[in-house]
Scaffold this motif. Structure first.
Motif, PDB file in Angstrom:
ATOM      1  N   UNK A   6      -5.399   0.407  -2.642  1.00 59.03           N
ATOM      2  CA  UNK A   6      -5.347   0.298  -1.009  1.00 59.03           C
ATOM      3  C   UNK A   6      -4.586  -0.719  -0.410  1.00 59.03           C
ATOM      4  N   UNK A   7      -4.635  -2.074  -1.024  1.00 55.38           N
ATOM      5  CA  UNK A   7      -3.666  -3.183  -0.286  1.00 55.38           C
ATOM      6  C   UNK A   7      -2.433  -2.839  -0.535  1.00 55.38           C
ATOM      7  N   UNK A   8      -1.846  -2.160  -1.675  1.00 50.29           N
ATOM      8  CA  UNK A   8      -0.458  -1.999  -1.899  1.00 50.29           C
ATOM      9  C   UNK A   8      -0.102  -0.849  -1.127  1.00 50.29           C
ATOM     10  N   UNK A   9      -0.771   0.275  -0.807  1.00 48.54           N
ATOM     11  CA  UNK A   9      -0.697   0.989  -0.023  1.00 48.54           C
ATOM     12  C   UNK A   9      -0.325   0.788   1.477  1.00 48.54           C
ATOM     13  N   UNK A  52       0.476   3.957  10.273  1.00 49.97           N
ATOM     14  CA  UNK A  52       1.510   4.712   9.448  1.00 49.97           C
ATOM     15  C   UNK A  52       1.240   6.137   9.479  1.00 49.97           C
ATOM     16  N   UNK A  53      -0.020   6.336   9.156  1.00 47.80           N
ATOM     17  CA  UNK A  53      -0.567   7.899   9.241  1.00 47.80           C
ATOM     18  C   UNK A  53      -0.254   8.469  10.353  1.00 47.80           C
ATOM     19  N   UNK A  67       1.054   0.718  -8.488  1.00 45.86           N
ATOM     20  CA  UNK A  67       2.075   0.844  -7.430  1.00 45.86           C
ATOM     21  C   UNK A  67       1.416   1.829  -6.456  1.00 45.86           C
ATOM     22  N   UNK A  68       2.422   2.041  -5.268  1.00 46.00           N
ATOM     23  CA  UNK A  68       1.663   2.557  -4.189  1.00 46.00           C
ATOM     24  C   UNK A  68       1.885   4.172  -4.564  1.00 46.00           C
ATOM     25  N   UNK A  87      -4.996  12.375   1.155  1.00 40.57           N
ATOM     26  CA  UNK A  87      -5.566  11.618   0.328  1.00 40.57           C
ATOM     27  C   UNK A  87      -5.846   9.965   0.818  1.00 40.57           C
ATOM     28  N   UNK A  88      -4.679   9.590   1.616  1.00 40.42           N
ATOM     29  CA  UNK A  88      -4.961   8.440   2.233  1.00 40.42           C
ATOM     30  C   UNK A  88      -6.003   8.237   3.273  1.00 40.42           C
ATOM     31  N   UNK A  89      -6.037   9.460   4.070  1.00 41.12           N
ATOM     32  CA  UNK A  89      -7.407   9.404   5.078  1.00 41.12           C
ATOM     33  C   UNK A  89      -8.561   9.376   4.362  1.00 41.12           C
ATOM     34  N   UNK A  90      -8.676  10.142   3.165  1.00 40.60           N
ATOM     35  CA  UNK A  90      -9.919  10.005   2.356  1.00 40.60           C
ATOM     36  C   UNK A  90     -10.103   8.509   2.066  1.00 40.60           C
TER      37      UNK A  90
END
Length: 511
Positions: free
Chosen positions: A440-443, A492-493, A372-373, A466-469
């Protein structure tokens, strides 16, 4: 390929250049080209390194000099080709760049780059020259990051000119397995098991070519499984690891050593497996097969070919294969066809052994629906050996192989070998990367804007970081994630960052 002339004590040599092929591309395969000569005052000495800016340590240069000459020049008149492998100096080129990482990801396991070793491919020439007391010695050596190149012969117009012959450098997959194993064909099952288990093996041969070809052939026996132990196609008393490998204070290490110097007969008497090769002799129409002898019968002055070991195979010999190969010799079947038969047999044997392991490891992977995301990816289940052994009853090698014997015992022994550790480490890393990609695909598909509405600034900043990393990692390691999904996540970010107070926006944009 062209060579431009330069001088030297042993005569004129030619420097390598490759028209139409930039060196930075060529060096993806070759680290450099060295010319090593025998100097009456200095002994073995590097005369030329191309390109000139290649930085080899003194330890590496010394190894290159000694390993580029046969232990004994007798019997080496003319041209000799062989290979060797040395450790790179600690801290020296132990990491791969982005292109090399991409190559490793796309290449078969047995063709991947090695982070810790150089591979030397030697063309050695010894021709008589009345103007030099010791004769005329010359050799071109090519250090590489891959162990899958062969040597390209050079044709000589006279003693002062070396012109490369128009040949494609072969890979280890094109080794003449049949030629390497002619005198030990009936023991091919034993050799496969010794390689699979990573056992310490000495190959004593009459020349560096036979030594190096045999060692490389042995390491390719278990393809597509990677041979994860050390191996030295050609090893001499001048090798920097000589003391490490010849000590009797501890058990022999997991390594295959190819040697030619008779000195090693006594030095390696305590090793558990010794393959002593001689010239291939014919018994009637068939090559004479060397026998398995007990280690206690190996004597310092014993020069007879044989396999000296107390090893008992877990699996039975494939008599059908041996009969087919021997009949092929009698019928004068092409050696290339014989090699294909040997390689196919070994490949099928390895695949039958590894498929149950692959099937079990696949079952350790979390189900995709559990990813899950908003949570970290679930953990990969541990490899439980006893649990795996139970699967052999209904999903073992018997499904794909007719080979009989103690498969269970072979697996238990395999679990103790470096080859199992290397294989599982690689598979675990692949599964971790797969989990990372799925997460990553789920996110990328999740509605981030909806999620952040009720979150605190601390939580939002933590998510952004975390997402940028993850995005940076996906770009750097070129993870196989659709580009449009990555671009969507980046948008999104950016939207989430712009929703934060100005001071936080500044901080996040700076990082």
């Amino acid at each position: 390929m062209e060579l431009s002339e330069t001088g030297g004590r042993a005569g004129k040599v030619k420097r390598c250049s490759v028209p139409g092929l930039p060196w930075d591309r060529f060096s993806a395969w070759l680290e450099c080209v060295c010319v090593v000569t025998f100097d009456l005052e200095l002994g073995q000495a590097i005369e030329l390194v191309y390109p000139r800016d290649v930085r080899l340590t003194e330890k590496e240069k010394t190894s290159i000099c000694y390993l580029s000459f046969p232990d004994s020049y007798s019997g080496c008149l003319g041209d000799t080709q062989f290979s060797f492998r040395i450790r790179q100096t600690a801290g020296h080129k132990l990491s791969l760049n982005g292109d090399e990482e991409k190559y490793n990801r796309d290449a078969p396991v047995v063709l991947q780059l090695d982070r810790a070793h150089y591979y030397g491919f030697v063309y050695f020439r010894q021709v008589k020259d009345c103007t030099v007391k010791r004769g005329y010695f010359q050799k071109v050596r090519i250090p590489s990051k891959k162990d899958k190149l062969g040597t390209s012969p050079l044709k000589q117009s006279n003693q002062e000119n070396l012109l490369p012959a128009p040949m494609v450098i072969p890979t280890i997959n094109e080794l003449d397995l049949f030629g390497c194993f002619q005198s030990i064909l009936i023991h091919i099952q034993m050799l496969w098991e010794l390689m699979l288990l990573g056992e310490p093996v000495i190959v004593m041969a009459t020349s560096p070519k036979i030594s190096s070809d045999t060692v490389l052939a042995l390491t390719s026996c278990i393809a597509p499984l990677r041979y994860c132990c050390d191996y030295r196609p050609y090893f001499t008393i001048h090798d920097t690891e000589f003391k490490e490998y010849t000590t009797r204070t501890q058990a022999p290490p997991n390594v295959i050593l190819g040697v030619t110097n008779p000195f090693f007969i006594k030095t390696f008497q305590h090793w558990p497996h010794i393959i002593r090769l001689g010239d291939v002799r014919m018994s009637g129409d068939l090559p004479k097969q060397i026998k398995v002898k007990k280690l206690m019968k190996l004597r310092t002055l014993d020069t007879k070919p044989g396999i000296y070991t107390s090893y008992k195979t877990f699996l039975h010999k494939d008599k059908t294969l041996i009969k087919r190969l021997l009949k092929g010799i009698q019928r004068k079947r092409l050696p290339e066809v014989q090699s294909v038969i040997v390689r196919r047999h070994l490949l099928e044997l390895t695949q039958s052994f590894i498929i149950p392991l692959e099937r079990y490891v696949a079952s350790l992977m979390p189900l995709q629906r559990t990813i899950t995301a908003w949570k970290n990816p679930p953990q990969i289940r541990p490899f439980i050996k006893d649990e795996f052994m139970k699967t052999l009853e209904y999903a073992g090698p018997q499904l794909t192989s007719v080979q009989k014997g103690d498969w269970v015992g072979l697996y238990r022994r395999f679990f103790k070998s470096p080859n199992f550790d290397g294989w599982f480490r690689m598979r675990y890393q692949e599964m971790c990367k797969k989990l990372e990609i799925l997460h990553l695909e789920v996110l990328c598909e999740a509605d981030l804007l909806m999620w952040v509405r009720e979150k605190s600034e601390v939580e939002i900043v933590d998510l952004v970081l975390k997402l940028r990393e993850k995005l940076i990692k996906a770009r750097v390691h070129q993870l196989p994630v659709r580009e449009d999904l990555l671009e969507k996540l980046e948008l999104y970010l950016e939207t989430v960052i712009n929703s934060l107070p100005d001071d936080l926006q500044v901080v996040l944009h700076q990082h």
